[in-house]
Design a protein around this motif. Structure first.
Motif, PDB file in Angstrom:
ATOM      1  N   MET A  65       0.826  -1.201   0.000  1.00 10.83           N
ATOM      2  CA  MET A  65       0.000   0.000   0.000  1.00 10.83           C
ATOM      3  C   MET A  65       0.867   1.260   0.000  1.00 10.83           C
ATOM      4  O   MET A  65       0.583   2.225  -0.717  1.00 10.83           O
ATOM      5  CB  MET A  65      -0.925   0.001   1.217  1.00 10.83           C
ATOM      6  CG  MET A  65      -1.973   1.106   1.192  1.00 10.83           C
ATOM      7  SD  MET A  65      -3.268   0.809  -0.011  1.00 10.83           S
ATOM      8  CE  MET A  65      -4.217  -0.436   0.854  1.00 10.83           C
ATOM      9  N   ALA A  66       1.946   1.242   0.794  1.00 13.75           N
ATOM     10  CA  ALA A  66       2.826   2.404   0.840  1.00 13.75           C
ATOM     11  C   ALA A  66       3.476   2.658  -0.516  1.00 13.75           C
ATOM     12  O   ALA A  66       3.590   3.812  -0.962  1.00 13.75           O
ATOM     13  CB  ALA A  66       3.898   2.194   1.909  1.00 13.75           C
ATOM     14  N   SER A  73       3.869   4.354 -11.244  1.00 14.62           N
ATOM     15  CA  SER A  73       3.832   3.177 -12.126  1.00 14.62           C
ATOM     16  C   SER A  73       3.512   1.897 -11.384  1.00 14.62           C
ATOM     17  O   SER A  73       3.468   0.820 -11.988  1.00 14.62           O
ATOM     18  CB  SER A  73       5.176   3.023 -12.845  1.00 14.62           C
ATOM     19  OG  SER A  73       6.241   2.925 -11.918  1.00 14.62           O
ATOM     20  N   PHE A  74       3.277   1.971 -10.071  1.00 15.37           N
ATOM     21  CA  PHE A  74       3.010   0.805  -9.236  1.00 15.37           C
ATOM     22  C   PHE A  74       1.536   0.792  -8.877  1.00 15.37           C
ATOM     23  O   PHE A  74       1.008   1.776  -8.362  1.00 15.37           O
ATOM     24  CB  PHE A  74       3.873   0.886  -7.973  1.00 15.37           C
ATOM     25  CG  PHE A  74       3.832  -0.340  -7.089  1.00 15.37           C
ATOM     26  CD1 PHE A  74       4.761  -1.346  -7.250  1.00 15.37           C
ATOM     27  CD2 PHE A  74       2.884  -0.466  -6.084  1.00 15.37           C
ATOM     28  CE1 PHE A  74       4.749  -2.468  -6.430  1.00 15.37           C
ATOM     29  CE2 PHE A  74       2.864  -1.576  -5.260  1.00 15.37           C
ATOM     30  CZ  PHE A  74       3.801  -2.583  -5.430  1.00 15.37           C
ATOM     31  N   ASN A  75       0.861  -0.335  -9.142  1.00  7.88           N
ATOM     32  CA  ASN A  75      -0.568  -0.431  -8.870  1.00  7.88           C
ATOM     33  C   ASN A  75      -0.867  -1.613  -7.955  1.00  7.88           C
ATOM     34  O   ASN A  75      -0.296  -2.696  -8.114  1.00  7.88           O
ATOM     35  CB  ASN A  75      -1.358  -0.574 -10.173  1.00  7.88           C
ATOM     36  CG  ASN A  75      -1.411   0.722 -10.952  1.00  7.88           C
ATOM     37  OD1 ASN A  75      -1.967   1.720 -10.488  1.00  7.88           O
ATOM     38  ND2 ASN A  75      -0.815   0.737 -12.137  1.00  7.88           N
ATOM     39  N   ALA A  91       0.553  -7.066  -6.847  1.00  9.73           N
ATOM     40  CA  ALA A  91       0.791  -5.693  -7.290  1.00  9.73           C
ATOM     41  C   ALA A  91       1.501  -5.740  -8.635  1.00  9.73           C
ATOM     42  O   ALA A  91       2.125  -6.744  -8.996  1.00  9.73           O
ATOM     43  CB  ALA A  91       1.636  -4.938  -6.265  1.00  9.73           C
ATOM     44  N   THR A  92       1.430  -4.654  -9.391  1.00 13.71           N
ATOM     45  CA  THR A  92       2.020  -4.628 -10.728  1.00 13.71           C
ATOM     46  C   THR A  92       2.859  -3.378 -10.932  1.00 13.71           C
ATOM     47  O   THR A  92       2.655  -2.351 -10.265  1.00 13.71           O
ATOM     48  CB  THR A  92       0.933  -4.679 -11.817  1.00 13.71           C
ATOM     49  OG1 THR A  92       0.176  -3.449 -11.784  1.00 13.71           O
ATOM     50  CG2 THR A  92      -0.012  -5.850 -11.600  1.00 13.71           C
ATOM     51  N   LEU A  93       3.785  -3.461 -11.865  1.00  8.28           N
ATOM     52  CA  LEU A  93       4.639  -2.339 -12.242  1.00  8.28           C
ATOM     53  C   LEU A  93       4.504  -2.121 -13.742  1.00  8.28           C
ATOM     54  O   LEU A  93       4.595  -3.069 -14.530  1.00  8.28           O
ATOM     55  CB  LEU A  93       6.094  -2.633 -11.875  1.00  8.28           C
ATOM     56  CG  LEU A  93       7.115  -1.494 -12.016  1.00  8.28           C
ATOM     57  CD1 LEU A  93       6.817  -0.380 -11.007  1.00  8.28           C
ATOM     58  CD2 LEU A  93       8.529  -2.022 -11.810  1.00  8.28           C
ATOM     59  N   PHE A 796      -7.884   1.763  -6.264  1.00  9.77           N
ATOM     60  CA  PHE A 796      -7.696   2.253  -4.895  1.00  9.77           C
ATOM     61  C   PHE A 796      -8.615   1.541  -3.912  1.00  9.77           C
ATOM     62  O   PHE A 796      -8.766   1.973  -2.769  1.00  9.77           O
ATOM     63  CB  PHE A 796      -7.923   3.771  -4.827  1.00  9.77           C
ATOM     64  CG  PHE A 796      -9.292   4.233  -5.261  1.00  9.77           C
ATOM     65  CD1 PHE A 796     -10.321   4.353  -4.348  1.00  9.77           C
ATOM     66  CD2 PHE A 796      -9.537   4.545  -6.590  1.00  9.77           C
ATOM     67  CE1 PHE A 796     -11.578   4.764  -4.750  1.00  9.77           C
ATOM     68  CE2 PHE A 796     -10.786   4.960  -7.002  1.00  9.77           C
ATOM     69  CZ  PHE A 796     -11.809   5.084  -6.085  1.00  9.77           C
ATOM     70  N   GLY A 797      -9.185   0.415  -4.340  1.00 11.97           N
ATOM     71  CA  GLY A 797     -10.068  -0.324  -3.460  1.00 11.97           C
ATOM     72  C   GLY A 797     -11.441   0.314  -3.362  1.00 11.97           C
ATOM     73  O   GLY A 797     -11.809   1.182  -4.154  1.00 11.97           O
ATOM     74  N   PHE A 798     -12.208  -0.102  -2.364  1.00 11.73           N
ATOM     75  CA  PHE A 798     -13.552   0.452  -2.181  1.00 11.73           C
ATOM     76  C   PHE A 798     -13.933   0.420  -0.711  1.00 11.73           C
ATOM     77  O   PHE A 798     -15.042   0.028  -0.352  1.00 11.73           O
ATOM     78  CB  PHE A 798     -14.582  -0.307  -3.032  1.00 11.73           C
ATOM     79  CG  PHE A 798     -14.512  -1.808  -2.906  1.00 11.73           C
ATOM     80  CD1 PHE A 798     -15.184  -2.487  -1.903  1.00 11.73           C
ATOM     81  CD2 PHE A 798     -13.753  -2.540  -3.792  1.00 11.73           C
ATOM     82  CE1 PHE A 798     -15.107  -3.853  -1.779  1.00 11.73           C
ATOM     83  CE2 PHE A 798     -13.671  -3.924  -3.687  1.00 11.73           C
ATOM     84  CZ  PHE A 798     -14.357  -4.579  -2.674  1.00 11.73           C
ATOM     85  N   SER A 799     -13.004   0.861   0.147  1.00  7.28           N
ATOM     86  CA  SER A 799     -13.269   0.834   1.588  1.00  7.28           C
ATOM     87  C   SER A 799     -13.611   2.201   2.158  1.00  7.28           C
ATOM     88  O   SER A 799     -14.089   2.294   3.280  1.00  7.28           O
ATOM     89  CB  SER A 799     -12.056   0.250   2.335  1.00  7.28           C
ATOM     90  OG  SER A 799     -11.905  -1.112   2.034  1.00  7.28           O
TER      91      SER A 799
END
Length: 811
Positions: A65-66, A73-75, A91-93, A796-799
């Motif tokens: 997350m950080a 470019s990091f998701n 995670a992806t780059l 970014f999620g859904f929280s």
């Protein structure tokens, strides 16, 4: 492509005007170069340096997350109800696969997770390193090489390299306590509601101890406990069987319609890390590190209604929500000796890593066992381990024709990997023989996650050996050139050779150009080569047991349907960019083109009369549906990264660090395999192609301002995620879900109360932003779009909003 170029130009202008600053860009880097003394701005390829302070000063204590909010470019999407992927999230780059980024710890290869991502999420079919097994408190800094580097580091480095540098200290220390909670208003269509959940407690610390006269031992620990979140909408379906007269059961009126759990999984983890270095004599050093993590997780599946044929009313008269539990045990240890021997520097090391993921099922049942069924199950385990030995040598040569020394590095690497699947307890997979009211055969195995069967159990291994050569020199005061070549031999698929050529030219005192060309590869993982998971269903009259599931590419089932042994992925990487640095302002712009052939993917689920006929012709009569890993997908990725930074110091207002970064990426699938034995059948259809092409944000921008004045400090950060598509199953794309661009704002304020004591409070997603609500799209509206109102492809999620406080003591 024109939209990508336009976006990059706007991003560069915005960056220059924003005067952003990444404070660690002028530090010496060790990733992407084996020459001594290179800084991030002097490197021939882009390298991001993220400091320990940047990682620590966040509401989230997860490394993934950080990094997501530090690197454009990091998701890091956060899917839900995706089985094991809820527990080990990929995670992806640069928009590529999770397993196409190499992860190093102190420049040594990190072992991957045992999990294979099989759900319909980003990274389907991949098995990557679980970054969240590394506590943030153990990290000194992270270097991210955004360039293909297979020739330098080997397999997996197609998208780039993440090198985690461990903290080195022989004195001092720090303890940190953080508590946070999601406090949000959920914008549901039917029943908007407020929620306060996801309570997260984190306790971490590190201490530096002397080891001998000049050595160090740094110990780090972290405990993190996160409660689940729930963003599910109401379930409007009839829950109970109709009464004999045809009326509704009166329990329908009082039933809690929020019966699903859709959000972050429950997680509890204890992580330990030790890092040590001890000088030996005048020119050598013994070094090593060891880590251990125990992590338990719990996520939910689909609710089984009281009237569901998979329910046993004698056990669950009101239905049940089955839960998948995970027991992750991760450990690593490495020891080495480095130093100088004459004019040569040497570095020898041996390291071992192991990741085990044990599956459990709770609050469930095996329908076929009737009322005698247990409600909790041991569903088996996945185990991956890796032994790596390295020998590296480096020296400098003085060459009259060059203005600087020629750095020459050579080395060898041996790697032994193994992969195991352990079967679950019998009740998790058997058919207990109990039949339905009309004599029908009931579902076998534990509901939500059938256990691994004895026929799925495997224990496979392979080894590989590699040799490399790496050279770098300053040809003139302005011109730097580097070259690398690497040969690898694998016991399972053969040999490969890769190379890389990179250069940097200083046009003026402030402006430099850089670029690189390389070919790369990614070996098929053992997880992809050997993973198997089947479940038993009964078909026909009389009922006959048959198997459906995932099979190895070399299995008789896959072979009958056209499967072949997996080969390595191959890539061609081109990159070019500019570096501008003057008066505290730095701007870097880097464009890249990555073409990948023979990408390894998970095939479609193949079923139907033609499939069954092929299997019968091959003598296989107990399989009706199968999928397996295949090569053959070809992709082209084009993108541009923009990073800008600026530091401003004032007498009255304090010190400011401004940063702005942007990533623009487009991926196109140029070829997808079709079956040679099933004419006209695509093995990788439109939905999976769309996940490659549009399943991640087309652009991402991060702008932040860090401020400090005396005992006070704080930051504000805005992250804009571009449009993302959650592809539907309709062939014409009518079921695709478009997620419009959203901007997430984070903020924090901290104060030094006394010497060493710091208090902070802040919020992630200050304005409580959510992705678009699924049910508000007319073509997608339906029962389940209201139960699951947000897409798991949201970057970014859904929280919703997360509020936290932190206390830290340093000495």
């Amino acid at each position: 492509m024109k939209h990508l170029l336009l976006g990059a130009a706007l991003g560069a202008l915005a960056a220059a005007s924003a005067h952003a600053q990444s404070p660690d860009e002028d530090v010496i880097v060790v990733t992407g170069t084996r020459a001594e003394g290179r800084t991030a701005l002097e490197s021939t390829a882009p390298v991001d340096v993220i400091s320990a302070g940047t990682l620590e000063n966040n509401g989230s204590t997860e490394l993934n997350m950080a990094l997501s909010y530090a690197l454009p470019s990091f998701n890091f999407p956060q899917p839900s109800i995706t089985d094991g992927t809820d527990h080990v999230r990929p995670a992806t780059l640069r928009g590529l696969g999770p397993d196409q980024t190499l992860v190093l710890v102190n420049s040594r290869r990190r072992h991957t997770s045992a999990l294979v991502n099989l759900g319909g999420s980003v990274g389907r079919g991949s098995s990557a390193v679980d970054l969240n097994t590394i506590p943030v408190s153990a990290i000194g800094r992270v270097e991210v090489l955004r360039d293909g580097a297979s020739a330098q580091y080997g397999s997996d480095a197609i998208a780039g390299v993440i090198n985690i540098g461990l903290r080195e200290a022989r004195e001092g220390g720090q303890v940190t306590g953080t508590f946070g909670q999601y406090s949000t208003d959920i914008p549901l269509v039917d029943q908007p509601r407020s929620a306060s959940d996801g309570d997260t407690t984190s306790l971490s610390g590190w201490v530096g101890l002397p080891l001998g006269a000049d050595g160090f031992l740094t110990l780090s620990a972290e405990y993190r406990d996160r409660e689940p979140t729930n963003r599910a909408g109401p379930d409007s379906r009839q829950q109970y069987p109709s009464l004999p007269g045809g009326g509704l059961d009166p329990r329908e009126q009082s039933f809690n319609r929020i019966n699903h759990r859709f959000g972050l999984a429950e997680s509890e983890a204890l992580s330990l890390f030790a890092n040590a270095g001890l000088p030996v004599g005048d020119t050598s050093e013994l070094y090593g590190w060891a880590s251990y993590q125990q992590r338990d997780g719990e996520s939910a599946g689909f609710y089984r209604r009281a009237q569901d044929s998979r329910n046993v009313p004698a056990i669950y008269p009101d239905g049940f929500l089955p839960l998948i539990t995970s027991d992750v045990e991760d450990l690593s240890a490495l020891g080495g000796l480095r130093g100088d021997w004459g004019v040569w520097g040497y570095d020898f090391s041996v390291g071992y890593g192991r990741n085990e993921l044990g599956y459990g099922v709770e609050n469930s049942l095996n329908t076929s066992m009737g009322a005698a069924s247990p409600t909790s199950f041991d569903a088996g385990a996945l185990i991956y381990d890796q032994l790596t030995a390295n020998a590296d040598f480096q020296r400098n040569f003085d060459v009259d024709a060059f203005s600087g020394p020629l750095s020459l590095a050579v080395g060898l690497e041996y790697r032994l990997e193994s992969y195991e699947i352990e079967a679950g307890e019998p009740a998790s997979y058997i058919n207990g023989g109990v039949t339905g009211p009309n004599g029908e055969i009931l579902a076998s195995g534990s509901q939500v996650f059938p256990g691994f069967q004895p026929s799925n159990a495997i224990d496979e291994d392979r080894d590989s050996i590699a040799a490399y050569i790496d050279m770098e020199t300053d040809v003139t005061d302005r011109f730097t050139v580097s070259a690398a070549a690497r040969a690898e031999s694998y016991s399972d698929f053969g040999e490969t050779v890769t190379g890389k050529l990179a250069a940097r030219y200083q046009l003026t005192e402030a402006l430099a150009l850089r670029g690189a060309v390389s070919n790369g590869f990614r070996a098929p993982s053992l997880q992809q080569a050997y993973f198997t998971s089947t479940s038993t269903v009964f078909t026909g009259t009389p009922p006959t047991p048959v198997e459906v599931g995932t099979f190895p590419a070399t299995s008789p089932v896959a072979a009958a349907l056209g499967g072949e042994p997996l080969e390595a992925e191959e890539s061609l990487n081109l990159s070019g960019g500019l570096v501008f640095a003057q008066g505290g302002l730095t701007v870097t712009v880097d464009a890249y083109a990555i073409d990948i052939d023979d990408r390894i993917v998970l095939s479609e689920n193949l079923s139907g009369p033609d499939v069954e006929a092929l299997l019968v012709n091959a003598g296989i009569t107990n399989i009706t549906s199968a999928r397996f890993f295949i090569n053959g997908v070809e992709t082209e990725t084009r993108g541009i990264d923009v990073v800008a930074s600026y530091a401003l110091q004032t007498d009255d207002w304090g010190d400011f660090d401004f940063t702005l970064g942007a990533n623009f990426t487009e991926t196109e699938v140029t070829d997808a395999p079709t079956s040679e034995v099933l004419p006209g059948v695509s093995l990788f259809a439109r939905r999976e192609i769309a996940r490659f092409e549009v399943g991640q944000p087309e652009n991402k921008l991060i702008a932040s301002a860090d401020w400090s004045r005396g005992p006070f400090a704080g930051f504000v950060r805005a992250t804009r995620f571009g449009e993302t598509i959650d592809p539907g199953s309709a062939a014409d794309g009518s079921g695709d879900e478009e997620l419009s661009p959203k901007t997430i704002v984070d903020a924090e304020f901290s104060a030094d109360i006394t010497e060493g004591l710091n208090l902070a409070f802040g919020a992630n997603n200050v304005f409580d932003e959510y992705p678009d609500v699924t049910a508000e799209t007319p073509s997608l509206d339906g029962t389940f779009s209201r139960i699951f109102p947000f897409s798991g492809f949201s970057p970014f999620g859904f929280s919703g909003r997360y509020i936290y406080g932190r206390v830290r003591y340093s000495w």
